[in-house]
Write an enzyme that holds these catalytic residues in place. Structure first.
Site: not given
Length: 248
Positions: A8-9, A11-12, A15, A87-88
């Site tokens: 998973r990427h 932290e954005s 996020n 992503e969803k």
């Protein structure tokens, strides 16, 4: 032995702010950049030598992949980007704070929106500036395939053709493949690989930038799967992800 690593990427920025992100193209935070480097260092130390990689159209996943490959001195390997690994799509929830939304609608409703297998959030309008119909990167995608909201089942159905026809068959030619994507798109892949039920998949929490390794025999049968890193630390990170959609 063949191996696929799902990550998973990092932290954005959203996020960090605990916002629903979905298809919004949000950048990595400074912490996310460091998480990607740390994941790359860990995989390099463990001897991974990827020869093919896949990622989404969203910069938080693309930059995570680039950060990992840079640390591993693998910038040269072929990378395929696809909207199917996005992503969803969270519909009208995109941009809203998860905890504040839980205060308004309740923890249970937010959990349903976040993780329910077949209940999507309220869709956004096609003409909404945030809509993929307004985004030039999706110009080549058939309009009937572009979402305005998704339940997890929709995300899984979006990913499966690409997984079955492109990513998984890559193992016939490549011994180690890396996929950098998003919590829900990776959840869809994991559901298929481990034959997880619709009910149980919603409780799977993937931390940011923690490599998840799947090992296969030469007949491409799954042999084992495991996270790279300290088990206790990973457990804490998973719990933190689970708590994101709860009231403060």
């Amino acid at each position: 032995m063949k191996r696929i690593v799902l990550i998973r990427h990092g932290e954005s920025l959203w996020n960090k702010e605990n916002r629903f992100t979905g298809w919004t193209d949000v950048d990595l935070s400074e912490k996310g950049i460091e998480e990607a480097k740390k994941a790359g260092e860990l995989m390099k130390k463990e001897g991974f030598q990827f020869t093919k990689a896949y990622t989404s159209y969203l910069k938080r996943a693309v930059k995570t992949l680039n950060g990992v490959l840079d640390v591993m001195d693998l910038d040269w390997i072929p990378v395929e980007k696809t909207w199917r690994l996005n992503e969803k799509h969270y519909g009208m929830l995109q941009g809203l704070n998860k905890a504040e939304t839980a205060e308004k609608y309740g923890d249970e409703q937010v959990l349903i929106w976040r993780r329910s297998y077949d209940v999507p959030p309220t869709p956004m309008e096609k003409e909404d500036p945030r809509s993929p119909f307004m985004d030039p990167r999706y110009k080549g995608v058939c309009e009937k395939d572009l979402p305005l909201t998704e339940a997890l089942c929709d995300t899984v159905n979006r990913i499966l053709p690409y997984w079955n026809e492109t990513i998984f068959p890559t193992l016939k030619e490549h011994d180690e493949v890396l996929v950098a994507a998003h919590g829900n798109s990776l959840r869809g892949i994991i559901k298929v690989l481990k034959n997880i039920s619709d009910e149980d998949i919603i409780s799977l929490n993937l931390p940011t930038a923690v490599p998840y390794v799947f090992e296969f025999d030469d007949n491409l049968r799954l042999v084992k799967d495991y996270f790279l890193g300290d088990p206790e630390e990973i457990k804490k990170l998973m719990e933190a992800v689970a708590n994101q959609g709860k009231k403060k």
